[in-house]
Design a protein around this motif. Structure first.
Motif, PDB file in Angstrom:
ATOM      1  N   TYR A 121       1.066  -1.080  -0.047  1.00 33.60           N
ATOM      2  CA  TYR A 121      -0.224  -0.278  -0.314  1.00 33.60           C
ATOM      3  C   TYR A 121       0.824   1.183  -0.254  1.00 33.60           C
ATOM      4  CZ  TYR A 121      -4.228  -3.227   1.270  1.00 33.60           C
ATOM      5  OH  TYR A 121      -4.782  -3.527   0.909  1.00 33.60           O
ATOM      6  N   THR A 122       0.137   2.114  -0.150  1.00 30.40           N
ATOM      7  CA  THR A 122       0.665   3.821  -0.692  1.00 30.40           C
ATOM      8  C   THR A 122      -0.301   4.574   0.311  1.00 30.40           C
ATOM      9  OG1 THR A 122       2.310   3.516  -3.057  1.00 30.40           O
ATOM     10  CG2 THR A 122       1.282   5.506  -1.825  1.00 30.40           C
ATOM     11  N   ILE A 123       0.569   4.684   1.666  1.00 30.65           N
ATOM     12  CA  ILE A 123      -0.881   5.454   2.063  1.00 30.65           C
ATOM     13  C   ILE A 123       0.344   7.700   2.771  1.00 30.65           C
ATOM     14  CG2 ILE A 123      -1.832   5.959   4.350  1.00 30.65           C
ATOM     15  CD1 ILE A 123      -1.705   3.158   4.673  1.00 30.65           C
ATOM     16  N   PRO A 124      -0.527   8.320   1.911  1.00 31.75           N
ATOM     17  CA  PRO A 124      -0.102  10.165   2.706  1.00 31.75           C
ATOM     18  C   PRO A 124       0.534   9.835   3.662  1.00 31.75           C
ATOM     19  CG  PRO A 124      -2.077   9.873   2.003  1.00 31.75           C
ATOM     20  CD  PRO A 124      -1.693   8.656   2.115  1.00 31.75           C
ATOM     21  N   LEU A 125       1.471  10.606   4.098  1.00 32.78           N
ATOM     22  CA  LEU A 125       2.568  10.409   5.022  1.00 32.78           C
ATOM     23  C   LEU A 125       1.278  11.638   6.306  1.00 32.78           C
ATOM     24  CD1 LEU A 125       4.239  10.582   7.305  1.00 32.78           C
ATOM     25  CD2 LEU A 125       5.375  12.972   6.519  1.00 32.78           C
ATOM     26  N   THR A 126       0.191  12.458   5.177  1.00 33.22           N
ATOM     27  CA  THR A 126      -0.811  13.491   6.202  1.00 33.22           C
ATOM     28  C   THR A 126      -1.516  12.539   6.580  1.00 33.22           C
ATOM     29  OG1 THR A 126      -1.656  13.757   4.072  1.00 33.22           O
ATOM     30  CG2 THR A 126       0.037  15.324   4.280  1.00 33.22           C
ATOM     31  N   ALA A 127      -1.720  11.163   6.276  1.00 35.32           N
ATOM     32  CA  ALA A 127      -3.057  10.063   7.154  1.00 35.32           C
ATOM     33  C   ALA A 127      -2.370  10.237   8.647  1.00 35.32           C
ATOM     34  CB  ALA A 127      -3.341   9.270   6.590  1.00 35.32           C
TER      35      ALA A 127
END
Length: 168
Positions: A121-127
């Motif tokens: 998965y790729t998840i934005p750091l902002t999450a």
């Protein structure tokens, strides 16, 4: 081994075109290098942007820009601000992927790759780390045959890479 591939043809002059490149993902038990084909977008000066978070190669996520050596080793030149998260299992995760992916999408993330026993998965750091850990820890409680890990948060010795401190 030709580490640069575009539709079966070797070509290092493909600026602006998407291609696969073989990244070194480690060594096998007998010491031979293991490579992972990764989708990249060629940039200027021999650099590449990673299109999808790899399932085996550590230290990078989708959007990162890397410099790649002829032996498949790589060095991150700039970070895109994405977390790489992997799920590994002793049992097939194919039927579980939609359940977890729905939760990841609520964080603004996406499923970048899947195989019988793993997901990337790729998840934005902002999450936020706490939100990511809540989602994946909850998933593991329900599916104990699986484990999860960050692919670009810790170094090989287990110490934090701290790249996110430069982005936040």
């Amino acid at each position: 081994m030709d580490l640069y591939k575009l539709s079966g043809f070797s070509n290092r002059n493909t600026l602006g075109m998407k291609m696969h490149i073989q990244l070194r993902a480690g060594n096998s038990r007998d010491g031979k290098p293991v490579f992972e084909p990764v989708h990249v977008h060629p940039l200027e000066n021999g650099k590449y942007r990673i299109e999808f978070t790899p399932g085996l190669a550590y230290g990078i996520a989708a959007g990162d820009e890397v410099d790649i050596s002829d032996d498949g080793t790589y060095r991150v030149m700039s970070r895109a601000g994405n977390l790489a998260v992997r799920v590994l299992s002793k049992q097939s995760v194919c039927n579980l992927a939609p359940i977890l992916t729905a939760q990841v999408e609520l964080l603004g993330g996406r499923l970048d790759g899947s195989v019988e026993l793993g997901l990337a998965y790729t998840i934005p750091l902002t999450a936020g780390f706490a939100a990511v850990e809540r989602v994946f820890n909850s998933f593991i409680v329900d599916y104990p045959a699986a484990v999860w890990e960050y692919g670009n948060v810790y170094s090989e010795d287990g110490s934090p890479l701290n790249w996110w401190l430069e982005i936040e």
